[in-house]
Write an enzyme that holds these catalytic residues in place. Structure first.
Site, PDB file in Angstrom:
ATOM      1  N   GLU A 167       2.475  37.383  60.635  1.00  0.00           N
ATOM      2  CA  GLU A 167       2.385  35.931  60.450  1.00  0.00           C
ATOM      3  C   GLU A 167       1.019  35.358  60.829  1.00  0.00           C
ATOM      4  OE1 GLU A 167       5.766  34.164  62.429  1.00  0.00           O
ATOM      5  OE2 GLU A 167       7.196  35.157  61.109  1.00  0.00           O
ATOM      6  N   GLU A 351      11.403  39.266  57.673  1.00  0.00           N
ATOM      7  CA  GLU A 351      12.157  38.519  58.687  1.00  0.00           C
ATOM      8  C   GLU A 351      12.978  37.439  58.015  1.00  0.00           C
ATOM      9  OE1 GLU A 351      10.064  36.789  62.004  1.00  0.00           O
ATOM     10  OE2 GLU A 351       8.826  38.594  62.260  1.00  0.00           O
TER      11      GLU A 351
END
Ligand code: IFM
Length: 437
Positions: A167, A351
């Protein structure tokens, strides 16, 4: 569960995901200090000033935790490695205990018939690197490439896949513009530099792993669906810019070698000199893209300097994080990434999951519904021809949810943070049934 393995294409993989600082117990095994330790020690940054010193004590209980992954019939275990555990000073002499830990862990994953999916950096920057400016310093790309090489020389022969950085938006924007994550800065110049250097570090790490012969390399980015808060042109423009900062900046850099013009209009003046020459490194070819997806945001214009936008609370049902549940966004981003950027590369939902105020013995029905609804959207993308190859739950265990401490429970397995007892939740059992081979 409203689905089974047979509802997905042959070879499709299911996984459970975790990260080092959130579960391992950073106080164990000779790891060096990280900027999350000092951020958490600063009043007001983290709920109850909690840190990852003990977390789930996965450092000692990893075998039990891997058994949980295998018993649920998952195919992949996605974990991350702590830079400061391997190199306590960020560079220099490795911590043998740290390298041994990841060696054992990867062996343990393979021994259970699981595929090890490694992410090299999931946010715990060694303090020594932070002292040198952290993500603001261009040299971090080289330091990170060196760490990558040190670690991958040890485990690269056995990992099934590897991605450099989890991320990048969180590493750069959330941490240097919003100040919500370590190092807690709120500065546009720092942000612009971090937004660029995190991509450069990604590219340098990919090069380092290719040189070592590590295969199946990817990038893992997070995405939020940006919805204009009303029907005005101003709200549409604000949402478009939010989308650029969050969703298009890193994809543009990694897959097209360019930054989106609308974001550069604001960040350009603060970028490091000569950034253009780095774009070829940042877009080093990868083998897959990982998408982390949780929610959408309602975006409205705001007074004040660029980017001149704010988020509003939306009307949809929310998780314990206060995040709206918006499964349609998952299909949108799978299609968006495939059509605009990755063009045929395998996509993994690396995720997806929700926080819920769970207690042992009370079924987490909301999580089961959340997973079912997101998997329905994932299947819709596959039916439209998007090459989605995997889906990974965040997270295996309740864990340290960064600035929210231990209160937000994302796990398929409940963790009692006093006794550290693990108790599988109803969602874990439901997945185990759905994933039976
Ligand atoms: O817990 C985090 C994880 O570290 C990164 N992705 C989002 C999760 C939930 O906030």
């Amino acid at each position: 569960m409203r689905f089974s393995r047979n509802d997905f294409p042959p070879g499709f993989v299911f996984g459970a995901a975790t990260s080092a600082y959130q579960i391992e117990g950073h106080g164990f095994g000779g790891a060096g200090p990280t900027h999350w330790d000092s951020f958490a020690a600063t009043p007001g940054n983290v709920v109850r000033a909690e840190n990852g010193a003990r977390a789930c004590d996965h450092y000692h209980r990893w075998a039990e935790d891997l058994d949980l992954v295998a018993d649920a019939n998952f195919d992949v275990y996605r974990f991350s490695t702590s830079w400061a555990r391997v190199l306590p000073e960020g560079r220099g002499t490795p911590n043998t205990e740290g390298l041994d830990f990841y060696d054992r862990l990867v062996d343990g994953i393979c021994a259970r018939g699981l595929k090890p999916a490694a992410t090299l950096y999931h946010w715990e920057l060694p303090c020594a690197m932070a002292d040198l400016g952290g993500w603001r310093n261009r040299d971090i790309a080289g330091w990170f490439a060196d760490f990558t090489e040190t670690l991958m020389r040890r485990i690269g022969d056995r990992v099934w896949s590897a991605a450099p950085i989890n991320e990048p938006w969180c590493v750069a924007w959330l941490s240097h513009f919003d100040g919500h994550h370590a190092p807690g800065l709120r500065d546009i110049r720092a942000t612009a530099r971090a937004m660029h250097h995190v991509g450069l570090a990604h590219g340098r790490a990919i090069e380092a792993m290719r040189a070592l012969g590590v295969t199946n390399l990817g990038a893992v980015c997070n995405f939020e669906y940006a919805q204009p808060a009303d029907e005005s042109a101003e709200a549409a423009e604000a949402a478009q810019l939010y989308d650029g900062i969050y969703n298009r900046w890193f994809l543009g850099a990694m897959f097209r070698g360019e930054y989106p013009e609308d974001v550069l209009a604001g960040l350009g003046a603060h970028m490091p000199d000569g950034w253009q020459e780095d774009m070829a490194t940042i877009c080093a070819p990868v083998d897959w893209l990982g998408l982390n997806y949780y929610t959408r945001r309602l975006i409205a214009p705001a007074d004040g300097p660029w980017p001149g936008l704010r988020t509003l609370e939306g009307p949809l049902p929310k998780t314990q994080m206060g995040w709206e549940v918006y499964p349609q966004g998952l299909c949108h981003f799978l299609r968006f990434a495939h059509e605009g950027y990755t063009r045929g590369l395998p996509l993994h939902v690396t995720e997806n999951g929700m926080a819920n105020p769970d207690s042992p013995g009370i079924p987490d029905a909301a999580r089961i519904a959340f997973i079912e609804d997101h998997l329905a959207e994932l299947r819709r993308a596959i039916e439209e021809g998007v090459p989605v190859a995997g889906y990974y739950l965040w997270s295996l265990l309740d864990n340290y949810e960064w600035a929210f401490g231990y209160e937000k429970r994302f796990g398929l397995v409940h963790v009692d943070f006093d006794s550290l007892k693990r108790s599988p939740k109803a969602s874990y059992e439901a997945l185990r049934g759905a994933l039976t081979r």
